[in-house]
Motif scaffolding. Structure first.
Motif, PDB file in Angstrom:
ATOM      1  N   LYS A 154      -0.043  -8.252   4.914  1.00 24.08           N
ATOM      2  CA  LYS A 154       0.318  -8.004   3.509  1.00 24.08           C
ATOM      3  C   LYS A 154      -0.931  -7.868   2.656  1.00 24.08           C
ATOM      4  N   HIS A 155      -1.936  -8.694   2.971  1.00 25.66           N
ATOM      5  CA  HIS A 155      -3.205  -8.585   2.250  1.00 25.66           C
ATOM      6  C   HIS A 155      -3.845  -7.219   2.488  1.00 25.66           C
ATOM      7  N   ALA A 171      -2.145  -4.550   0.477  1.00 27.31           N
ATOM      8  CA  ALA A 171      -2.586  -4.609  -0.922  1.00 27.31           C
ATOM      9  C   ALA A 171      -4.015  -4.079  -1.062  1.00 27.31           C
ATOM     10  N   GLN A 172      -4.856  -4.383  -0.075  1.00 25.79           N
ATOM     11  CA  GLN A 172      -6.238  -3.914  -0.115  1.00 25.79           C
ATOM     12  C   GLN A 172      -6.296  -2.396  -0.027  1.00 25.79           C
ATOM     13  N   ALA A 205      -5.763  -8.101  11.708  1.00 28.46           N
ATOM     14  CA  ALA A 205      -4.908  -9.159  11.159  1.00 28.46           C
ATOM     15  C   ALA A 205      -4.256  -9.961  12.276  1.00 28.46           C
ATOM     16  N   ASP A 243      -9.952  -6.743  -7.244  1.00 29.89           N
ATOM     17  CA  ASP A 243      -8.827  -7.390  -7.931  1.00 29.89           C
ATOM     18  C   ASP A 243      -9.218  -8.773  -8.443  1.00 29.89           C
ATOM     19  N   ASN A 252       1.029 -12.427   6.942  1.00 31.23           N
ATOM     20  CA  ASN A 252       0.396 -12.636   5.638  1.00 31.23           C
ATOM     21  C   ASN A 252      -0.901 -11.842   5.513  1.00 31.23           C
ATOM     22  N   GLN A 253      -1.671 -11.816   6.586  1.00 31.56           N
ATOM     23  CA  GLN A 253      -2.902 -11.035   6.562  1.00 31.56           C
ATOM     24  C   GLN A 253      -2.599  -9.538   6.491  1.00 31.56           C
ATOM     25  N   TYR A 276     -10.617 -16.439   6.836  1.00 36.09           N
ATOM     26  CA  TYR A 276     -11.621 -16.851   5.858  1.00 36.09           C
ATOM     27  C   TYR A 276     -12.965 -17.049   6.565  1.00 36.09           C
ATOM     28  N   CYS A 314      -9.463 -11.017   9.742  1.00 35.64           N
ATOM     29  CA  CYS A 314      -9.101 -11.302   8.349  1.00 35.64           C
ATOM     30  C   CYS A 314      -9.100 -12.785   8.012  1.00 35.64           C
ATOM     31  N   ASP A 358     -13.149  -9.228  -3.864  1.00 32.34           N
ATOM     32  CA  ASP A 358     -12.811  -7.828  -4.068  1.00 32.34           C
ATOM     33  C   ASP A 358     -12.550  -7.519  -5.541  1.00 32.34           C
TER      34      ASP A 358
END
Length: 433
Positions: A143-144, A147-148, A136, A90, A140-141, A290, A288, A88
């Motif tokens: 939170k990602h 942020a996304q 998600a 960032d 943790n996912q 990998y 979400c 992405d």
């Protein structure tokens, strides 16, 4: 709604898409010597988008396809319009600086817009539906995703909504997720019908497309000469758009990329009521992780479900067995559901997970390696290549600034090294890290 006909799969991989394609005609193989403004190698989305935009601008274009239109990833994928890139904005900013991040960020949502414009302008029938969900599994996912959302809003995507546990269960009837994000600028479609429609548009604008016309040699010069078994094309500009199916035709491109396989199934027809019990608004979904799974409801109300990665390309021994465990974990209510189609296909992975754009001399241009984000980015790539050929290369040159890293150990070791990395991230997925 599409009607399946397994006989239509002839010379395509046996897939739901091949069996429900709208265009069943076969283009001829090249059997003559031609001259063109632009010759394009590959009739997948990169090549078709390039040729279409050039044909609209009045260029004389010839497209050479080794197999059939959309034979590779363009006609086998999950059919999802997923915004941005496989790494992405960032990550681009962190690794390559804010200036390049701004340039690429400004284009991060353009691919989906280009597809929508083509569908509307040419009235393309490809079962297009709006909206996609990122699902998600853990905090943790989530939170990602938070942020996304902030990141994408900075670059103009204001069609995003975070979903808590209750809200995502209203959208996806699965016990698997704790939350998610809805992107109304995402969507999904029948990818092979989109590719075939684009080919018909190119031909209507004067372009020529030849199938079963594998390129066996390229004479690199100011006016490249492209040879097939029974013909040749002399052109002012050559566009290389073979991606995972280019083989060793251009060794310097093959050295910095790797084909990877992914697998897809479609169930029997579920019917609209049962399909909407799974995904009421018929949004497409990807999780979400990998090594993510992705799924959606087709135009005739089947569940299409895909996932997995086979490094180096190819398929596992049983696609059905591999996918069933994932599907039934996501939707326990579909335990034992009949699968009617199962297929695999290769996409092209780069070490950075970012696409590779560039030139080989003055007259050869290429784009490849979308690393799983191909449906939208290929359409952007085609437009940027077209603009570069017409002398407006700012967008293309921004992508060309991204470095093209070789895989550690070269072609011999790229599969084991990448598989080790994927195993590590698979453990992270399971642990919710």
């Amino acid at each position: 709604m599409p009607q399946t006909n397994p006989a239509l799969s002839s010379s395509y991989p046996t897939s739901y898409y091949a069996a429900t394609r709208n265009d069943t005609c076969q283009r001829p193989a090249l059997a003559e010597s031609l001259e063109a403004d632009v010759c394009v190698i590959g009739a997948g989305y990169t090549g078709l988008s390039t040729a279409l935009h050039l044909a609209e601008a009045g260029y004389k274009v010839v497209v050479l396809e080794a197999a059939r239109i959309g034979f590779g990833a363009s006609g086998r994928n999950g059919g999802q319009l997923v915004n941005s890139y496989s790494r992405d904005i960032d990550v681009i900013e962190r690794n390559h600086g804010p200036e390049l991040a701004q340039l690429l960020g400004d284009m991060a949502f353009s691919g989906g817009q280009i597809i929508r414009q083509l569908i509307e302008k040419y009235q393309i029938e490809c079962d297009f539906k709006e909206g996609g969900i990122f699902a998600a599994f853990n905090k943790n996912q989530m939170k990602h995703l938070e942020a996304q959302q902030r990141l994408w809003q900075r670059y103009g995507n204001n069609q995003l909504a975070l979903l808590d546990g209750g809200q995502i269960r209203q959208q996806v009837n699965s016990p698997a997720y704790c939350g998610g994000m809805l992107d109304l600028s995402g969507g999904h479609l029948h990818p092979l019908n989109l590719a075939l429609a684009e080919a018909t548009i190119i031909e209507s604008l004067g372009g020529k497309i030849f199938e079963e016309s594998a390129v066996i040699g390229i004479e690199r010069s100011n006016k490249p000469l492209v040879r097939t078994a029974h013909g040749q094309v002399r052109c002012n500009t050559l566009v290389i758009a073979g991606n995972a199916y280019l083989g060793g035709l251009v060794p310097e491109l093959a050295a910095k990329s790797m084909p990877c396989g992914t697998q897809v199934i479609t169930t029997e027809v579920l019917g609209e009521a049962r399909a909407r019990e799974l995904i009421p608004a018929l949004y497409c979904v990807e999780d979400c992780n990998y090594k993510l799974d992705y799924y959606r409801i087709t135009g005739d109300f089947r569940l299409l479900y895909g996932g997995g990665v086979t490094y180096g390309g190819g398929d596992p021994a049983s696609i059905e067995k591999f996918v069933r465990g994932h599907l039934e974990k996501t939707f326990p209510q579909l335990t034992g559901v009949k699968f009617e189609f199962a297929w695999g296909g290769d996409f092209l992975l780069t070490l950075s997970r970012l696409p590779q754009f560039g030139r080989l001399g003055k007259s050869i241009i290429y784009a490849q390696g979308y690393s799983g984000h191909g449906v939208t980015t290929t359409h952007l790539a085609g437009k940027l290549i077209s603009q570069a050929i017409q002398g407006q290369s700012e967008g293309f040159d921004a992508f060309a600034q991204l470095p093209h890293y070789p895989f550690p150990g070269g072609r011999l070791m790229r599969v084991p090294y990448t598989a080790i990395g994927a195993f590590y991230y698979g453990i992270r997925d399971k642990l919710g890290i």
